[in-house]
Design a protein around this motif. Structure first.
Motif: not given
Length: 549
Positions: A338-345, A353-368, A375-379
């Motif tokens: 699992p993505p562990y707390m605030d260790q790797v965002l 990567y997004q500007p060069f490869l257009n990869f989508e990234y999902n800030l809203a659903d990330e568990i972090v 971001r409002n991503k707390n413990k």
């Protein structure tokens, strides 16, 4: 499905195996916290049978899926990730590379790269033109657009040389510090986050020298016109972390960080040319290791194929998995990190990567846990969403099936919260095993509490909520019991042990099985404070030992 797996044998096999994440598939790209594939092979082999379905709700670069699907192991696999880059990696390896048969395309790309080579020319004192391989410089302040070039590494054929500061010419500065138009790459503003060294006005172009940003722009234009099978995009993805301004060690753990002094610019044409040779090895490896009958499914595929090996890759937050995505009681083994707390965002890292490869990234659903702006991503939310994922995982996995969970932390309160989430969803803790790893800078600077390496925790899916007894033991009795256990572990090992080894080689298991975790977490923040009472710390070795006197 193996209902009575020999966990002692599993632990022994892991203990005797030197972990590695290096082979032609995993050498072909960068991804953070990538797990050792040979350890995952052991877990799959011991805890499942050929034809079983292995599931990873946080698949990252897909090591669980890639190993399960190898012809040698013969399992099927389902993986989920919230960001597109991980799904792209798995799909490209198991679909595009497995079916690739056009080496001419790579040769044409090599020819195109040759046309960009002059961007890295430098003229020597004797008038000879050499190819720049690396530039060492100090980055200017935002208000001063002046690079201070300290050294240029170059080569002529196979002969290497260096231009020191006194040899640097005006043309060297111009070619490095000037943007070449037209630029079509969007100069995206980054999300401010001091933890990952992103300032309030940082943009994607701030991570690159103008020369490298311009060269990347031309490469992206070429790829957009010629890449119908994702191979060229994969190549570009694999070198972006090296194309940005980096340090002398090419530190990849901080993809949005750049040094202010002793910064390095690398030759992108050289980076990609080397990767082309590597990708040919990767393609050969993939064709050798995987069946050409392997089917790669996506979210739109509702049913699993009959009598045909498959991998299913889902792009979404695992808390949003549906019954159509994965049927209930269909999973034979869960392996996840699992993505562990605030260790790797992860999602914020995807901004590279997004500007060069257009990869989508999902800030809203990330568990972090993140202090990124807005971001409002707390413990609390982190554990709430983790609970949702393991609730769904429990319903998808068969009764009595196993879950191997990668986890490490020194905080007993975090251990207590994690175990609580898993137990209320029916996952019964069985044991854990330490996996050694090379020590990082963080581990060296703070060796007592930094847990180097990995730990695999084993659980069994009981399908019934578990309410562990919280043994109300006396504080002194608990600490004395933990110290006695730690000493036994050191004596049995016959050598001093690190903090993570003491955690993983029996101390945490002893605490959990005695029902002390909740109570102990209220009186000490970590086991380090317990060890310090009687064990002897060897600072030069970063290890604990016992007083033989």
């Amino acid at each position: 499905m193996k209902h009575e797996a020999d966990t002692l044998l599993l632990k022994e096999k892991i203990k005797l195996t030197k972990p590695t994440s290096r082979n032609p598939a995993y050498n072909s790209h960068l991804y953070w916290s990538q797990k050792s594939f040979n350890i995952i092979d052991i877990v799959i082999d011991q805890l499942s049978d050929p034809g079983d379905i292995v599931f990873d709700p946080f698949m990252g670069s897909g090591v669980t899926l890639l190993e399960a699907a190898k012809e040698e192991l013969g399992r099927n696999a389902v993986g989920v990730d919230v960001n597109e880059m991980p799904t792209f990696i798995v799909n490209t390896l198991l679909n595009d590379m497995l079916n690739f048969d056009d080496e001419k395309k790579l040769n044409q790309f090599s020819e195109f790269l040759s046309s960009l080579a002059a961007s890295y020319d430098t003229t020597l004192a004797n008038g000879e033109v050499a190819t720049i391989t690396k530039v060492l410089f100090d980055k200017p302040k935002r208000t001063e657009n002046i690079f201070v070039i300290k050294q240029i590494d170059y080569k002529i054929g196979n002969e290497k040389g260096k231009k020191i500061a006194s040899d640097i010419t005006y043309d060297d500065y111009q070619s490095m510090a000037t943007y070449q138009s037209p630029l079509t790459i969007s100069n995206t503003k980054l999300i401010p986050n001091s933890k990952i060294a992103v300032g309030t006005n940082d943009h994607i172009s701030d991570l690159f020298t103008p020369r490298n940003f311009s060269v990347l722009n031309k490469i992206v234009e070429y790829i957009n016109q010629h890449d119908d099978d994702n191979l060229l995009r994969y190549l570009l993805m694999s070198i972006l972390h090296l194309s940005k301004i980096t340090d002398t060690h090419s530190n990849s753990q901080w993809p949005l960080w750049i040094p202010k002094t002793n910064a390095v610019e690398k030759n992108i044409v050289e980076l990609l040319s080397q990767r082309i040779n590597n990708i040919k090895k990767t393609i050969s490896f993939i064709k050798k290791e995987y069946s050409n009958n392997l089917v790669v499914l996506s979210e739109k595929d509702k049913d699993y194929p009959e009598n045909q090996p498959f991998v299913k890759v889902l792009l979404k937050g695992s808390q949003n998995i549906t019954d159509i995505d994965i049927p209930d009681d269909s999973i034979d083994l869960v392996i996840t990190d699992p993505p562990y707390m605030d260790q790797v965002l992860y999602s914020e890292y995807m901004q590279l990567y997004q500007p060069f490869l257009n990869f989508e990234y999902n800030l809203a659903d990330e568990i972090v846990v993140s202090n990124g702006k807005n971001r409002n991503k707390n413990k609390n939310l982190y554990f709430e969403l983790l609970n949702s994922v393991f609730s769904i995982t429990a319903s998808k996995a068969k009764e009595d099936s196993y879950m191997a969970l990668y986890f490490h932390d020194s905080s007993l309160s975090v251990w207590n919260e994690l175990l609580h989430v898993l137990e209320i969803n029916g996952f019964k803790y069985i044991t854990q095993q330490h996996i050694p790893k090379t020590r990082t800078l963080k581990n060296i600077l703070s060796p007592k509490k930094s847990l180097s390496g990995d730990a695999i925790l084993l659980f069994q899916n009981t399908k019934t909520a578990i309410h562990s007894a919280n043994a109300l033991a006396d504080k002194d009795d608990m600490i004395a019991g933990v110290l006695s256990q730690a000493k036994l572990i050191i004596e049995k090992a016959g050598r001093p042990l690190s903090t993570p080894e003491l955690y993983d080689m029996g101390t945490m298991e002893f605490i959990i099985q005695n029902g002390w975790l909740a109570s102990l977490s209220e009186v000490v923040p970590s086991l380090v404070e317990v060890f310090e009472e009687e064990l002897i710390w060897l600072p030069d070795k970063g290890l604990w030992t016992i007083n033989n006197k």
